[in-house]
Design a protein around this motif. Sequence first.
Motif, PDB file in Angstrom:
ATOM      1  N   TYR A  68      33.397  38.701  22.850  1.00 18.71           N
ATOM      2  CA  TYR A  68      33.776  37.529  23.623  1.00 18.71           C
ATOM      3  C   TYR A  68      34.547  37.903  24.884  1.00 18.71           C
ATOM      4  O   TYR A  68      35.266  38.900  24.923  1.00 18.71           O
ATOM      5  N   PHE A  69      34.409  37.053  25.913  1.00 12.48           N
ATOM      6  CA  PHE A  69      35.218  37.157  27.122  1.00 12.48           C
ATOM      7  C   PHE A  69      35.298  35.766  27.740  1.00 12.48           C
ATOM      8  O   PHE A  69      34.522  34.873  27.378  1.00 12.48           O
ATOM      9  N   ASN A  70      36.230  35.582  28.652  1.00 11.96           N
ATOM     10  CA  ASN A  70      36.296  34.307  29.360  1.00 11.96           C
ATOM     11  C   ASN A  70      36.635  34.522  30.829  1.00 11.96           C
ATOM     12  O   ASN A  70      36.950  35.640  31.258  1.00 11.96           O
ATOM     13  N   VAL A  71      36.502  33.453  31.597  1.00  8.03           N
ATOM     14  CA  VAL A  71      36.840  33.479  33.017  1.00  8.03           C
ATOM     15  C   VAL A  71      38.142  32.701  33.167  1.00  8.03           C
ATOM     16  O   VAL A  71      38.160  31.472  33.037  1.00  8.03           O
ATOM     17  N   ASN A  72      39.238  33.429  33.367  1.00  8.46           N
ATOM     18  CA  ASN A  72      40.555  32.798  33.355  1.00  8.46           C
ATOM     19  C   ASN A  72      41.396  33.266  34.533  1.00  8.46           C
ATOM     20  O   ASN A  72      41.069  34.235  35.216  1.00  8.46           O
ATOM     21  N   ARG A  73      42.465  32.549  34.764  1.00  7.48           N
ATOM     22  CA  ARG A  73      43.419  32.914  35.815  1.00  7.48           C
ATOM     23  C   ARG A  73      44.824  32.837  35.249  1.00  7.48           C
ATOM     24  O   ARG A  73      45.182  31.865  34.584  1.00  7.48           O
ATOM     25  N   HIS A  74      45.615  33.877  35.497  1.00 11.47           N
ATOM     26  CA  HIS A  74      47.021  33.874  35.103  1.00 11.47           C
ATOM     27  C   HIS A  74      47.866  33.255  36.213  1.00 11.47           C
ATOM     28  O   HIS A  74      47.659  33.553  37.389  1.00 11.47           O
ATOM     29  N   ILE A  75      48.795  32.422  35.814  1.00 12.33           N
ATOM     30  CA  ILE A  75      49.763  31.851  36.756  1.00 12.33           C
ATOM     31  C   ILE A  75      51.155  32.123  36.189  1.00 12.33           C
ATOM     32  O   ILE A  75      51.485  31.679  35.087  1.00 12.33           O
ATOM     33  N   ASN A  76      51.959  32.876  36.930  1.00 10.66           N
ATOM     34  CA  ASN A  76      53.341  33.187  36.532  1.00 10.66           C
ATOM     35  C   ASN A  76      54.261  32.476  37.517  1.00 10.66           C
ATOM     36  O   ASN A  76      54.547  33.000  38.588  1.00 10.66           O
ATOM     37  N   ALA A 118      34.096  29.607  38.727  1.00 12.22           N
ATOM     38  CA  ALA A 118      34.960  28.550  38.212  1.00 12.22           C
ATOM     39  C   ALA A 118      35.639  29.009  36.925  1.00 12.22           C
ATOM     40  O   ALA A 118      34.975  29.387  35.967  1.00 12.22           O
ATOM     41  N   VAL A 119      36.967  28.978  36.898  1.00 12.59           N
ATOM     42  CA  VAL A 119      37.702  29.404  35.710  1.00 12.59           C
ATOM     43  C   VAL A 119      37.643  28.314  34.654  1.00 12.59           C
ATOM     44  O   VAL A 119      37.532  27.127  34.957  1.00 12.59           O
ATOM     45  N   THR A 120      37.726  28.719  33.399  1.00  9.73           N
ATOM     46  CA  THR A 120      37.773  27.759  32.302  1.00  9.73           C
ATOM     47  C   THR A 120      39.167  27.664  31.695  1.00  9.73           C
ATOM     48  O   THR A 120      39.408  26.812  30.849  1.00  9.73           O
ATOM     49  N   GLU A 121      40.094  28.547  32.134  1.00  8.93           N
ATOM     50  CA  GLU A 121      41.434  28.575  31.535  1.00  8.93           C
ATOM     51  C   GLU A 121      42.484  28.987  32.552  1.00  8.93           C
ATOM     52  O   GLU A 121      42.280  29.927  33.321  1.00  8.93           O
ATOM     53  N   PHE A 122      43.606  28.271  32.553  1.00  8.49           N
ATOM     54  CA  PHE A 122      44.825  28.727  33.221  1.00  8.49           C
ATOM     55  C   PHE A 122      45.786  29.214  32.146  1.00  8.49           C
ATOM     56  O   PHE A 122      46.094  28.489  31.197  1.00  8.49           O
ATOM     57  N   HIS A 123      46.237  30.456  32.293  1.00  5.50           N
ATOM     58  CA  HIS A 123      47.174  31.074  31.356  1.00  5.50           C
ATOM     59  C   HIS A 123      48.530  31.111  32.057  1.00  5.50           C
ATOM     60  O   HIS A 123      48.701  31.840  33.039  1.00  5.50           O
TER      61      HIS A 123
END
Length: 383
Positions: A68-76, A118-123
Motif C-alpha cells: 500500500y501507498f498513498n498520496v499525502n501532504r505533511h503540514i507542520n 491531488a492528495v487524499t490526506e493531510f497529515h
Amino acid sequence: MSDTTFSTRPRHSFQTDDSRLLPIADKVQAGERLSFDDGVTLYRSGDILAVGWLANLVRERLHGDIAYFNVNRHINPTNVCVASCRLCAFGKKKGEEGTYTMALEEAFATAGEGYTEAVTEFHIVGGLHPDLPFEYFMDLVKGLKERFPKVHIKAFTMVEVAFLAKRGKMTIPEALQKMKDAGVDSMPGGGAEIFADRVRHIICDHKIDGSEWLDTARLAHKMGFRSNATMLYGHVENDEDRVDHLVKLREVQDETGGFQTFIPLSFHPDHTALAHIPKSTGMLDMRQIAVSRLMLDNFPHIKSYWQMVTPKMAQISLRFGADDIDGTVVEEKIYHEAGATTPQGMRRQDLIRLITEAGRVPFERDTLYKAVTRSEDSFTVAV
C-alpha cells in the motif's frame, strides 16, 4: 481486491540456524499469539533471515503481494514547543532563532501548493505551542475542510490532544469531540516513543507518560477515531523495552480495535541532545519491522516509513513484514531537522516503481485503506 493479488509462490519449509526459533515458528505457522519471551528471543536471534521469513509469512497471509501507498501532504503548523525532549531536533523554544508559526492562510496555501497530484490526506502534527489557543487548531482544520472537502484530515497525536485539552481547559473527551466536529477524520500515531518509564524519563520527560498516551488512544478509539501507533527505537531502549511497548499496544488493540497501522520509527540522533548515539543499522531496521509484524497479530498493517529507513530499505522491508511504505509526503520537517537525508517528498510514480521492483503489487489507498482510482489530478475513493 482480486485473488490474483495474493502470493501463489511455492513456500519452502521453515529453516533456521537458531534452534530457539523453532517453537516460535510452530506458533506462527499455527496462527498462535507470541509471548513476551518470544518477542525477546526474536530480537536477540542472530538469524535475521529466519525472523524475516516468519514475518513475511504473516504479511502474505494478510495482504498477499499487495503493498500500500498513498498520496499525502505533511503540514507542520508550528515548531514552537514547550517540551524539551532530548530526542527531538524539530521543536524550539518560543523566541529561539529558527522558530515559526504559520498563519492560517499560510497553512491553507501550503496545503494546496506545488503538487500536480491531488492528495487524499493531510497529515498534521506540530509543536506544543504555549500561546496558540485551541481555536487556532480547530480553525485550521475547518479551513482545510472547507477548501479541500475530499481530503482526509489525519491530525494531532495523543500528546497534542492531551496538551490542547489542557490548554483549552477541557477534558480529553471534550477536546476530541470538538476535533471531530471541526473535521478531524483520524489521528496519527506519533509521540508514543517508548512506553517504559525508565526510557521516557531520559528521552522525553516533558511529554505525557506512556500510560497517558495509551489512555488517550483508548478514549479516541471509543469515540470512533481510527489512529496509528508508533515506536521510536534505536536510542537508549533495550529489547525488553521494545517488547513491552508492542505488548501494551496489542492489549489496547484487543480492547478497542482502533489502531489500523503500526509504524516503527528509527531514531535520528543528529542535532539532538542524544547526538552521541550511533544511528540505527539496516539490520536493526529490518528486525524491528519483522518483530512488529509477528508480535502485533491484531494490527492490520505494518508501515515502513521510507523517510526514516530510506527508500531502498523500505523496498527490502516489503519482504520482512511491512505491507505499506507510506506516501508522497511532499514536505516533512520533523525527521529532516534530525538529520534525515532522504528526499522531502516522492512522486507517486516513484513509489509505484519501488513497490513493483520489490516484486509487490502497488495499491494506492486512502487513509482508511480504501482503494483510490485516479484520473489525471482527481481521484475517487472506493466506498
